[in-house]
Design a protein around this motif. Structure first.
Motif, PDB file in Angstrom:
ATOM      1  N   SER A  19       0.834  -1.198   0.000  1.00  0.00           N
ATOM      2  CA  SER A  19       0.000   0.000   0.000  1.00  0.00           C
ATOM      3  C   SER A  19       0.870   1.251   0.000  1.00  0.00           C
ATOM      4  O   SER A  19       2.069   1.194   0.292  1.00  0.00           O
ATOM      5  N   LEU A  30       0.771  10.853  -4.407  1.00  0.00           N
ATOM      6  CA  LEU A  30       0.372  11.506  -3.163  1.00  0.00           C
ATOM      7  C   LEU A  30       1.425  12.477  -2.652  1.00  0.00           C
ATOM      8  O   LEU A  30       1.111  13.353  -1.842  1.00  0.00           O
ATOM      9  N   LEU A  53      -5.918  15.415   2.214  1.00  0.00           N
ATOM     10  CA  LEU A  53      -5.062  14.588   3.062  1.00  0.00           C
ATOM     11  C   LEU A  53      -4.462  15.408   4.197  1.00  0.00           C
ATOM     12  O   LEU A  53      -4.383  14.947   5.343  1.00  0.00           O
ATOM     13  N   THR A  76     -10.089   6.734   9.670  1.00  0.00           N
ATOM     14  CA  THR A  76     -10.136   6.072   8.365  1.00  0.00           C
ATOM     15  C   THR A  76     -11.221   6.726   7.526  1.00  0.00           C
ATOM     16  O   THR A  76     -12.366   6.847   7.976  1.00  0.00           O
ATOM     17  N   LEU A 135      -9.550   6.148  -2.790  1.00  0.00           N
ATOM     18  CA  LEU A 135      -8.600   5.651  -1.798  1.00  0.00           C
ATOM     19  C   LEU A 135      -9.276   5.466  -0.450  1.00  0.00           C
ATOM     20  O   LEU A 135     -10.125   6.274  -0.046  1.00  0.00           O
ATOM     21  N   SER A 136      -8.873   4.410   0.246  1.00  0.00           N
ATOM     22  CA  SER A 136      -9.221   4.231   1.646  1.00  0.00           C
ATOM     23  C   SER A 136      -8.000   4.659   2.461  1.00  0.00           C
ATOM     24  O   SER A 136      -6.964   3.995   2.429  1.00  0.00           O
ATOM     25  N   VAL A 137      -8.111   5.782   3.179  1.00  0.00           N
ATOM     26  CA  VAL A 137      -6.969   6.407   3.846  1.00  0.00           C
ATOM     27  C   VAL A 137      -7.077   6.204   5.350  1.00  0.00           C
ATOM     28  O   VAL A 137      -8.122   6.477   5.961  1.00  0.00           O
ATOM     29  N   ARG A 138      -5.976   5.732   5.950  1.00  0.00           N
ATOM     30  CA  ARG A 138      -5.880   5.555   7.396  1.00  0.00           C
ATOM     31  C   ARG A 138      -4.750   6.437   7.919  1.00  0.00           C
ATOM     32  O   ARG A 138      -3.608   6.319   7.474  1.00  0.00           O
ATOM     33  N   VAL A 139      -5.075   7.351   8.852  1.00  0.00           N
ATOM     34  CA  VAL A 139      -4.095   8.256   9.446  1.00  0.00           C
ATOM     35  C   VAL A 139      -4.079   8.021  10.945  1.00  0.00           C
ATOM     36  O   VAL A 139      -5.138   8.004  11.587  1.00  0.00           O
ATOM     37  N   LEU A 155       0.478   7.736   7.573  1.00  0.00           N
ATOM     38  CA  LEU A 155      -0.634   7.737   6.626  1.00  0.00           C
ATOM     39  C   LEU A 155      -0.500   6.521   5.708  1.00  0.00           C
ATOM     40  O   LEU A 155       0.557   6.313   5.104  1.00  0.00           O
ATOM     41  N   ALA A 178      -2.601   4.482   2.550  1.00  0.00           N
ATOM     42  CA  ALA A 178      -3.694   4.617   1.573  1.00  0.00           C
ATOM     43  C   ALA A 178      -3.770   3.361   0.719  1.00  0.00           C
ATOM     44  O   ALA A 178      -2.767   2.937   0.138  1.00  0.00           O
ATOM     45  N   ASP A 225      -5.533   1.653  -2.594  1.00  0.00           N
ATOM     46  CA  ASP A 225      -6.184   2.044  -3.841  1.00  0.00           C
ATOM     47  C   ASP A 225      -7.395   1.158  -4.090  1.00  0.00           C
ATOM     48  O   ASP A 225      -7.267  -0.042  -4.324  1.00  0.00           O
TER      49      ASP A 225
END
Length: 414
Positions: free
Chosen positions: A82, A105, A116, A131, A148-152, A162, A164, A166
């Motif tokens: 990822s 990104l 972001l 998320t 995008l599935s984004v996890r911070v 971070l 992400a 796809d």
């Protein structure tokens, strides 16, 4: 009398000398004070400069320390498929995975997208991981959309992590599935509705034999179209299964072409189209013969459908070192440039009226594409409006095994 003035003079002279010495002492003290202040200022300035330099060195050391990724995090990010990156307190990117650059990104050690940055700042303030699903562009200049599935999440006290994933392709496939279901509903509605209307017409025309024959013929056409569409939908579903080629074998391409031509010969003669085959002989590929016959048959049927009368359709086989090509060329109406990329979509028709008149379902070329992909190949199209089209199936040649006997081992005498 003389002694008095002389003594007075000596006294006066002594008194003059005493005044001079006493006057010099405070003058020297007055000069020493500013000199001391000047020297103190110089020494004090040097001390201040030393303190400032030490502070700057401390700041640089702190900056170096804050730019260092915690132990083990760098190796984990390098191993991730990822897109992943680490940001410092000023949102400067200090560590990235290859996927982060591939998705666009990061640009010059900074996050490209304001969305972001907004999520990162929110997590930094709250201290809790978040998320979110975001739709962003690829890179600072691109216009391609990414889902995008984004996890911070916080990484220690100074850094932010971070990650992400796809999901663009998954969303595309879901959209295709929804469109497919909608298209099936629409396409099946037409022949089913026609069958119902024709059955009703037959009932009212039961006393007129000529009308009965007319409606019965039309009913057969619509029922055949409905059966063909149902069969092609089943075939397309089977081709999308993971085990579509569970038991591949060597297939003779010449036999595939011959069988496909035989299946289209009657339709070609009825349309005034001549079928001509040629090219390389004794060519083999690895796959499923029935599927390959279906693929070539669909290309020939499509060529006949969009050809003008009289004309001919050519089927040629070309063999290179690694690839086998099966090309089907017609002299028909051709395909506009803006529709070339859509010809392999389900239910897409270049000429809606012509396709419906000939009973086309709009699934034939989509089936061709899936069959060829299951065989590890691809299908290409060249076309010019008003001059015809050429569809080319490209398949890999099987690796030939050596038939030479293994060398015999020499006997060693004891």
């Amino acid at each position: 009398m003389n002694s008095t003035p002389s003594e007075g003079t000596r006294a006066a002279g002594g008194a003059g000398v005493g005044l001079t010495v006493s006057t010099l002492i405070p003058m020297e003290s007055a000069l020493l004070v500013p000199l001391s202040l000047l020297l103190g200022a110089i020494l004090g300035g040097g001390a201040v400069a030393i303190v400032i330099a030490a502070a700057r060195r401390g700041q640089r050391a702190a900056q170096v320390a804050t730019s260092t990724v915690p132990d083990g995090v760098g190796q984990v990010i390098d191993a991730l498929e990822s897109a992943a990156l680490v940001l410092d307190a000023s949102n400067t990117v200090i560590k990235t995975s290859p996927g982060a650059h591939a998705l666009g990104l990061v640009w010059h050690r900074a996050l490209v997208h304001a969305r972001l940055i907004e999520v990162v700042d929110r997590v930094r303030r709250s201290g809790e991981a978040v998320t979110e699903d975001l739709e962003l562009t690829r890179g600072p200049l691109g216009d391609a959309q990414l889902r995008l599935s984004v996890r911070v999440a916080p990484l220690g006290t100074r850094f932010m992590l971070l990650i992400a994933d796809d999901r663009t392709e998954a969303h595309r496939l879901e959209a295709v599935r929804r469109d497919f279901v909608a298209n099936i509903s629409h396409e099946l509605k037409t022949p089913i509705g026609a069958v119902g209307l024709l059955a009703e017409a037959l009932e009212h025309a039961s006393d007129d034999p000529e009308q009965v024959r007319k409606f019965a013929d039309r009913l057969q056409i619509e029922s055949a179209r409905l059966a063909a569409m149902t069969q092609e939908i089943i075939e397309l579903s089977r081709l999308q299964a993971s085990n579509a080629l569970a038991d591949p074998a060597e297939v003779d391409v010449e036999s595939v072409v011959s069988a496909a031509i035989d299946k289209n010969r009657v339709a070609a003669e009825a349309a005034g189209i001549q079928l001509v085959a040629g090219g390389a002989k004794k060519v083999k590929v690895l796959g499923d013969e029935a599927m390959l016959v279906t693929a070539v048959h669909n290309l020939i049927a499509n060529a006949i459908q969009y050809s003008t009368k009289p004309s001919r359709v050519g089927i040629g086989v070309i063999r290179t070192d690694d690839i086998v090509e099966i090309a089907v060329t017609d002299q028909g109406v051709g395909i506009p440039d803006d529709e070339l990329d859509r010809v392999f979509e389900r239910f897409f028709r270049v000429d809606q009226a012509r396709s419906r008149a000939t009973g086309g379902t709009g699934l034939g070329l989509s089936i061709v594409k899936h069959i060829v992909q299951n065989h590890g190949g691809d299908v290409r199209v060249w076309s010019q409006a008003g001059h015809g089209s050429t569809f080319t199936i490209r398949l890999p040649r099987p690796v030939e095994q050596s038939t030479e006997p293994a060398p015999k081992k020499k006997k060693v005498r004891a």
